[in-house]
Design a protein around this motif. Sequence first.
Motif, PDB file in Angstrom:
ATOM      1  N   GLY A   1       0.707  -1.321   0.154  1.00 43.96           N
ATOM      2  CA  GLY A   1      -0.098  -0.082   0.238  1.00 43.96           C
ATOM      3  C   GLY A   1       0.671   1.182  -0.128  1.00 43.96           C
ATOM      4  O   GLY A   1       1.452   1.407  -0.847  1.00 43.96           O
ATOM      5  N   ASN A   2       0.658   2.000   1.177  1.00 40.15           N
ATOM      6  CA  ASN A   2       1.158   3.348   1.072  1.00 40.15           C
ATOM      7  C   ASN A   2       2.766   3.416   1.015  1.00 40.15           C
ATOM      8  O   ASN A   2       3.361   4.097   0.669  1.00 40.15           O
ATOM      9  CB  ASN A   2       0.555   3.971   2.408  1.00 40.15           C
ATOM     10  CG  ASN A   2       1.194   5.460   2.257  1.00 40.15           C
ATOM     11  OD1 ASN A   2       1.211   6.205   1.293  1.00 40.15           O
ATOM     12  ND2 ASN A   2       1.191   6.006   3.662  1.00 40.15           N
ATOM     13  N   GLY A   3       3.261   2.351   1.904  1.00 41.85           N
ATOM     14  CA  GLY A   3       4.601   2.216   1.717  1.00 41.85           C
ATOM     15  C   GLY A   3       5.536   3.221   2.861  1.00 41.85           C
ATOM     16  O   GLY A   3       6.881   3.448   2.677  1.00 41.85           O
ATOM     17  N   SER A   4       5.026   3.828   3.711  1.00 43.89           N
ATOM     18  CA  SER A   4       5.572   4.845   4.766  1.00 43.89           C
ATOM     19  C   SER A   4       6.734   3.955   5.565  1.00 43.89           C
ATOM     20  O   SER A   4       7.810   4.385   5.506  1.00 43.89           O
ATOM     21  CB  SER A   4       4.951   5.347   5.884  1.00 43.89           C
ATOM     22  OG  SER A   4       4.057   4.423   6.524  1.00 43.89           O
ATOM     23  N   ASN A   5       6.388   2.645   5.798  1.00 42.11           N
ATOM     24  CA  ASN A   5       7.641   1.877   6.508  1.00 42.11           C
ATOM     25  C   ASN A   5       8.788   1.378   5.435  1.00 42.11           C
ATOM     26  O   ASN A   5       9.971   1.692   5.718  1.00 42.11           O
ATOM     27  CB  ASN A   5       6.890   0.530   7.155  1.00 42.11           C
ATOM     28  CG  ASN A   5       6.481   0.811   8.256  1.00 42.11           C
ATOM     29  OD1 ASN A   5       6.980   1.040   9.467  1.00 42.11           O
ATOM     30  ND2 ASN A   5       5.017   0.649   8.225  1.00 42.11           N
ATOM     31  N   ALA A   6       8.207   1.129   4.302  1.00 38.61           N
ATOM     32  CA  ALA A   6       9.333   0.873   3.082  1.00 38.61           C
ATOM     33  C   ALA A   6      10.225   1.991   2.956  1.00 38.61           C
ATOM     34  O   ALA A   6      11.392   1.657   2.805  1.00 38.61           O
ATOM     35  CB  ALA A   6       8.447   0.431   1.799  1.00 38.61           C
TER      36      ALA A   6
ATOM     37  N   ALA B   1       6.250  -5.138   4.906  1.00 39.71           N
ATOM     38  CA  ALA B   1       5.878  -3.882   5.824  1.00 39.71           C
ATOM     39  C   ALA B   1       4.476  -3.678   4.956  1.00 39.71           C
ATOM     40  O   ALA B   1       4.447  -2.821   3.924  1.00 39.71           O
ATOM     41  CB  ALA B   1       7.095  -2.897   5.055  1.00 39.71           C
ATOM     42  N   GLY B   2       3.581  -4.058   5.689  1.00 40.39           N
ATOM     43  CA  GLY B   2       2.169  -3.761   5.226  1.00 40.39           C
ATOM     44  C   GLY B   2       2.096  -4.554   3.884  1.00 40.39           C
ATOM     45  O   GLY B   2       1.444  -4.011   2.865  1.00 40.39           O
TER      46      GLY B   2
ATOM     47  N   ILE C   1       6.252  -6.664  10.412  1.00 45.20           N
ATOM     48  CA  ILE C   1       5.752  -5.797  11.486  1.00 45.20           C
ATOM     49  C   ILE C   1       4.133  -5.805  11.500  1.00 45.20           C
ATOM     50  O   ILE C   1       3.434  -6.001  10.531  1.00 45.20           O
ATOM     51  CB  ILE C   1       6.193  -4.333  11.245  1.00 45.20           C
ATOM     52  CG1 ILE C   1       5.833  -3.796  12.613  1.00 45.20           C
ATOM     53  CG2 ILE C   1       5.636  -3.718  10.021  1.00 45.20           C
ATOM     54  CD1 ILE C   1       6.515  -2.181  12.632  1.00 45.20           C
ATOM     55  N   HIS C   2       3.779  -6.083  12.666  1.00 47.79           N
ATOM     56  CA  HIS C   2       2.221  -6.049  12.952  1.00 47.79           C
ATOM     57  C   HIS C   2       1.913  -4.868  13.937  1.00 47.79           C
ATOM     58  O   HIS C   2       2.388  -4.717  14.877  1.00 47.79           O
ATOM     59  CB  HIS C   2       1.741  -7.579  13.752  1.00 47.79           C
ATOM     60  CG  HIS C   2       0.410  -7.771  13.785  1.00 47.79           C
ATOM     61  ND1 HIS C   2      -0.445  -8.137  12.471  1.00 47.79           N
ATOM     62  CD2 HIS C   2      -0.451  -7.368  14.714  1.00 47.79           C
ATOM     63  CE1 HIS C   2      -1.537  -8.019  13.005  1.00 47.79           C
ATOM     64  NE2 HIS C   2      -1.663  -7.494  14.204  1.00 47.79           N
ATOM     65  N   PRO C   3       0.826  -4.322  13.501  1.00 49.58           N
ATOM     66  CA  PRO C   3       0.408  -3.126  14.021  1.00 49.58           C
ATOM     67  C   PRO C   3      -0.104  -3.107  15.640  1.00 49.58           C
ATOM     68  O   PRO C   3      -1.363  -2.594  15.825  1.00 49.58           O
ATOM     69  CB  PRO C   3      -0.288  -2.183  13.367  1.00 49.58           C
ATOM     70  CG  PRO C   3      -1.227  -3.041  12.494  1.00 49.58           C
ATOM     71  CD  PRO C   3      -0.245  -4.345  12.295  1.00 49.58           C
TER      72      PRO C   3
ATOM     73  N   HIS D   1       1.842   4.360  13.775  1.00 51.03           N
ATOM     74  CA  HIS D   1       2.770   4.782  12.810  1.00 51.03           C
ATOM     75  C   HIS D   1       4.042   5.472  13.311  1.00 51.03           C
ATOM     76  O   HIS D   1       5.104   5.298  12.773  1.00 51.03           O
ATOM     77  CB  HIS D   1       1.989   5.581  11.881  1.00 51.03           C
ATOM     78  CG  HIS D   1       1.847   4.848  10.570  1.00 51.03           C
ATOM     79  ND1 HIS D   1       0.625   4.641  10.201  1.00 51.03           N
ATOM     80  CD2 HIS D   1       2.188   4.146   9.647  1.00 51.03           C
ATOM     81  CE1 HIS D   1       0.261   3.764   9.152  1.00 51.03           C
ATOM     82  NE2 HIS D   1       1.519   3.655   8.703  1.00 51.03           N
TER      83      HIS D   1
ATOM     84  N   GLU E   1       6.137   2.701  14.615  1.00 45.30           N
ATOM     85  CA  GLU E   1       6.736   1.935  13.402  1.00 45.30           C
ATOM     86  C   GLU E   1       8.030   2.942  12.754  1.00 45.30           C
ATOM     87  O   GLU E   1       9.060   2.187  12.688  1.00 45.30           O
ATOM     88  CB  GLU E   1       5.694   1.740  12.361  1.00 45.30           C
ATOM     89  CG  GLU E   1       4.827   0.752  12.906  1.00 45.30           C
ATOM     90  CD  GLU E   1       3.826   0.710  11.837  1.00 45.30           C
ATOM     91  OE1 GLU E   1       2.974  -0.399  11.856  1.00 45.30           O
ATOM     92  OE2 GLU E   1       3.223   1.478  10.969  1.00 45.30           O
TER      93      GLU E   1
HETATM   94  C1  GRF Z   1       1.397  -0.669   9.191  1.00 45.58           C
HETATM   95  O1  GRF Z   1       0.749  -0.081   9.940  1.00 45.58           O
HETATM   96  C2  GRF Z   1       2.271  -1.963   9.341  1.00 45.58           C
HETATM   97  O2  GRF Z   1       2.330  -2.163  10.656  1.00 45.58           O
HETATM   98  C3  GRF Z   1       1.003  -3.090   8.633  1.00 45.58           C
HETATM   99  O3  GRF Z   1       0.507  -2.219   7.485  1.00 45.58           O
HETATM  100  C4  GRF Z   1       0.832  -0.742   7.597  1.00 45.58           C
HETATM  101  C5  GRF Z   1       1.471  -0.501   6.521  1.00 45.58           C
HETATM  102  O4  GRF Z   1       1.713   1.060   6.300  1.00 45.58           O
HETATM  103  N1  GRF Z   1       1.473  -4.292   8.626  1.00 45.58           N
HETATM  104  P1  GRF Z   1       2.566   1.489   5.274  1.00 45.58           P
HETATM  105  O5  GRF Z   1       2.234   1.013   4.060  1.00 45.58           O
HETATM  106  O6  GRF Z   1       4.056   1.246   5.451  1.00 45.58           O
HETATM  107  O7  GRF Z   1       2.472   3.013   5.401  1.00 45.58           O
END
Ligand code: GRF
Length: 197
Positions: free
Chosen positions: A16-21, A89-90, A110-112, A178, A181
């Motif tokens: 999805g959004n990829g903020s963690n990536a 990551a999501g 990662i699990h939120p 977030h 994270e």
């Molecule tokens: C994060 O909250 C992660 O913990 C979960 O999905 C979300 C992904 O967010 N598994 P993003 O795409 O990294 O913004």
Amino acid sequence: MKMESAKRRIAVFASGNGSNAENIIRYFQRPDSGAEVTLVVCNRVGAPVIDKARRLGVHAEVLTREQINDESHMMPLLLDHRVDVIVLAGFLLMLPTFIIRSFPDAVVNIHPSLLPKFGGKGMYGRHVHEAVVKARETETGITIHLVSEVCDGGEVIFQASVPVDVSDTPDDVEAKVHELESRHFAEVIDDYFFRNK
Ligand code: GRF
């Protein structure tokens, strides 16, 4: 002669959004880091993570569920990129068993929430934060764990928590999670897999 980088190589799988990536890519782009993100795999056409990765110079592959589940498609991709560690990551698909078995103790998710709370089937993204609010939890957080063949069941390597206020909406909880994270995920990956190894 071109010197090959001695850095260990990370593939990030995201949907999805990829903020963690993005955080992880940037973190490992520091010149002194022992690893680098060399591949992003995404299963959703048009997901923001694809552009985020490409803008940072990371190769992003957009694949169908069928391609991801096809060993003869995925293994050559991961081997060509000489991937050492896989970071989810999501990533909203189940990772196929052949990947988990080919990368023993080298796939991390990662699990939120604070697993085992609010884990398992159907517990992803907003569903988790809605369930946390509904259950009137006083705290929530993140869990970083190795990926095993049991959904949300691999060894936990890190957890961090944050208070939930009675007035918090699922959006508020999501924002708090977030923040955790972005503060911890890349650092935990670095500590666990790469630092002093
Ligand atoms: C994060 O909250 C992660 O913990 C979960 O999905 C979300 C992904 O967010 N598994 P993003 O795409 O990294 O913004």
